[in-house]
Design a protein around this motif. Sequence first.
Motif, PDB file in Angstrom:
ATOM      1  N   ALA A 489       0.652  -1.273   0.070  1.00  0.00           N
ATOM      2  CA  ALA A 489      -0.008  -0.031  -0.039  1.00  0.00           C
ATOM      3  C   ALA A 489       0.816   1.407   0.102  1.00  0.00           C
ATOM      4  O   ALA A 489       0.674   2.271  -0.597  1.00  0.00           O
ATOM      5  N   ILE A 674      -9.098  -0.044  -7.538  1.00  0.00           N
ATOM      6  CA  ILE A 674      -9.092   0.454  -6.254  1.00  0.00           C
ATOM      7  C   ILE A 674     -10.406   0.549  -5.767  1.00  0.00           C
ATOM      8  O   ILE A 674     -11.499   1.137  -6.144  1.00  0.00           O
ATOM      9  N   LEU A 677      -9.628   2.804   0.178  1.00  0.00           N
ATOM     10  CA  LEU A 677      -8.177   3.176   0.583  1.00  0.00           C
ATOM     11  C   LEU A 677      -8.321   4.022   1.794  1.00  0.00           C
ATOM     12  O   LEU A 677      -9.214   5.022   1.642  1.00  0.00           O
ATOM     13  N   VAL A 696      -5.394  -0.683   1.623  1.00  0.00           N
ATOM     14  CA  VAL A 696      -5.915  -0.506   0.378  1.00  0.00           C
ATOM     15  C   VAL A 696      -6.633  -1.777  -0.197  1.00  0.00           C
ATOM     16  O   VAL A 696      -6.102  -2.977  -0.057  1.00  0.00           O
TER      17      VAL A 696
END
Length: 891
Positions: A489, A674, A677, A696
């Motif tokens: 991450a 993604i 996050l 993440v």
Amino acid sequence: MTIRNLDSLFDPASVVAIGASSRPGSVGATVWRNLRNGSFSGARYALNPKYHELDGEPVYASVDALPQVPELAVVCTPAATVPGLIAQLGARGTRAAIVISGGLNAAQKQAMLDAARPYLLRVLGPNCIGALAPHIGLNGSFAHLDARPGELAFVSQSGALVTAMLDWARARDIGFSHFISLGEQADVDFGDLLDFLASDPKTRAILLYIESVQASRKFMSAARAAARNKPVIVVKAGRSSAGGRAAASHTGALAGSDIVFDAAIRRAGMLRVDTLQDLFLAAETLAHFRGNLADTLTVLTNGGGAGVMAADAAASLDVPLSELSADTLRRLDAELPAGWSHGNPVDIIGDAPVERYQAALRVLADDMPGGAVLFVHAPTAIVPSLEIARAMLPLARHQPPWLMGCWLGDTAVVQARTLFREGGIADYATPEVAVRAFSMLRSYRQNQAQLLETPAVAGPSRVVDPEAARAIVAQALAAGRDWLSEPEAKALLAAYAIAVVETRRCDPQPEAAAEAAQAIGLPVALKILSPDITHKSDVGGVALHLENEDAVRSAAASMLERVRAAKPDAHIDGFSVQAMVERSQAQELIVGASIDAVFGPVILFGEGGTAVELLADRAIGLPPLNSPLARALIERTRVARRLAGYRGRPPADREAIERVLINISQLLADVPQIAELDINPLIADDAGVIALDARVRLDARAPAGVPHFAIRPYPQQLVESVRWEGRELLLRPIRAEDEAQHLEFLASLAPEDVRLRVFNSRRHIEHSELARLTQIDYGRESAFVAVECVDGVERTLGVARALSDPDNIEAEFGIIVRSGLKGGGLGLLLMNKLIRTLREQGTQFLIGTVLAENRRMLDLAQELGFEQLPAERGDDTREIRLALQADAKPA
């Protein structure tokens, strides 16, 4: 499909009620009664095979039996009959239908849409109350009341609310340009109506009651366009928590929450209010007080208690009271008795004669830069309120408006209140309501300013590395993981120029942790690494300030025992060892991203640390972000005040925080896998920012990325380098940052060239208009600039733009190049770029209006294949059109 044939829905020449009935209390009977009782002057028909006559008028048995084609149909028959009726209406030539019928299942609804589509027949509903167009006397609804004509358009997703609102508005003599019940939005939705009402000359403001939004990008594009033209005010049902679903990240827990909708409304430049009363309060305030730009308020009153009430309301709503200048105080001292309040609120004492009101108002009028004035009057036996109103009205009338009225009481002040209202002065029943209205106005202006704010030209910055980020994500997904490890991450963040603390991964052995700590340099922080543990602190998986190797070994051994006891089934991959960052004056922040079910990717900013949920100090923004938007996101939090510095602590590097938000926005565009996050904490001080921890979550279905943004980001793929007359040029879409550069370009044009382009020689241009030219909606408008870079400074040589209609049928173009560069082929270069782009976007026609004397443009158009249309305007202009698609058909 958007505004096509909506004029037939709200301004038809003829209408048919299908299912008209004489059965008391039935929908069909109510619809027919409303159509008959209104002042609609067009042809009106009833259709029902069970009747031959209703109320002395003939009733027709079928669509084909009608004596003429009805432009609008109001359908109130059983659900199973609706698709067939829509097909018959479309074949006959009807252009719009209000489907009041409810209970259509999914198959019936789809069949209805399939039947309408070949004929471009627009459908409002199903399962709606209907629609009213008071200016033409049309009541195509089963509401119990008609609507008065006015300048407010009301659009509601709730049918029950429509009838209640009609009742409420009738009692207050509030009129409407349109009154619309959306129902299930099978076809016509909020986006369509915003587009239609934005250009409707009868509508001054648009009022919306929203329960849900479906097509978010369409909604946001329409909302942003409408909000630039007129006030759009929203009541949204469901302010309470969206359900509190468990989420693995702090930001993920906000997906689908009301705070996201709030962010969308703000980003679109609209105003959100809490209640229906506030909806009309805001509309009336914007009607009478919209031009006032004050951020502070001065209270003028004849009663101390009334002034205190206004001041308390201002404090509770964060409305600052104006600081009266020394000169203003001196002048008021000269006009008022010694016992006046000597401050704001300005209490002129209850025994004030008319002359004292006038004198105080004149002094405050001269201090108008100090803010707006709220006049609060309590009736007395000294002077009748009507006399005071008559004396003040000449001073109150001003453009822009600066005085708000509040006549306390009822019978004694009714004439004064009426006089103020007839004079166009914003008037309110109580000080609290008046201050709330002013607060709404401030919020509206802030949202509008955000629409028009120009970001600074970006300076040199660290280059992001999308390929490195994609490789990290691809590796994790290939391994079957949907969570990045902490080191991964942080590597992802580093690829997007976000500073991260040095971190190493090691095996789950105390000695391995000690070796990693020695390599990094003590002191260190130690964290557990496990795909089954995301909140490490909750299971004792974090140890800080480890000063030596023995401390690291001991902490690692203890941590393994705690974690195995708390999470016996968790798979432990090892430890994360990171340098211990000691920045005593740094502020802990959180920056996050998640995917909202409606608006797609969203970005969070707020106060971070372990108590982030408890503090709940956060704000949400919709990407894409630029500097002004990132700054506004920060300013909506309480922690922003601490970031400004306090008690000897220097201000944090706000630009560094903004860059993190902007880069996260870019990351969401570039790496669509993604899903969630969190950077928590991101510590910030005057030295900059650094991410201490990050998590993440990935999703192979790619819920992020540009296609899922509610607002289309800058189309970087359309940037290209070209050579022209031996010069290197960049052809690219215009940017918000281009405002100063675009102003210089416009200023360089010869007056005659400006006249040939815009049919007048105006050279001065306001910021608001420049913002409209440079801050465009890339989903609806194309604007390409040809720029040359000399010694690192860009200069615009020409611009070509086209604005598409909401249906993407026609786009109207304009083009202009620097006066000294005409005839060299630059216009052809720009037009070809514009044409290629519009073709790829599916636009049917490119059209333009050209002065007959502008031979250069007409010759260029002929070279590009434009056809010249027959003259219709009867002036010295020529209409030209280019078909962009092989199957293009004129509207």
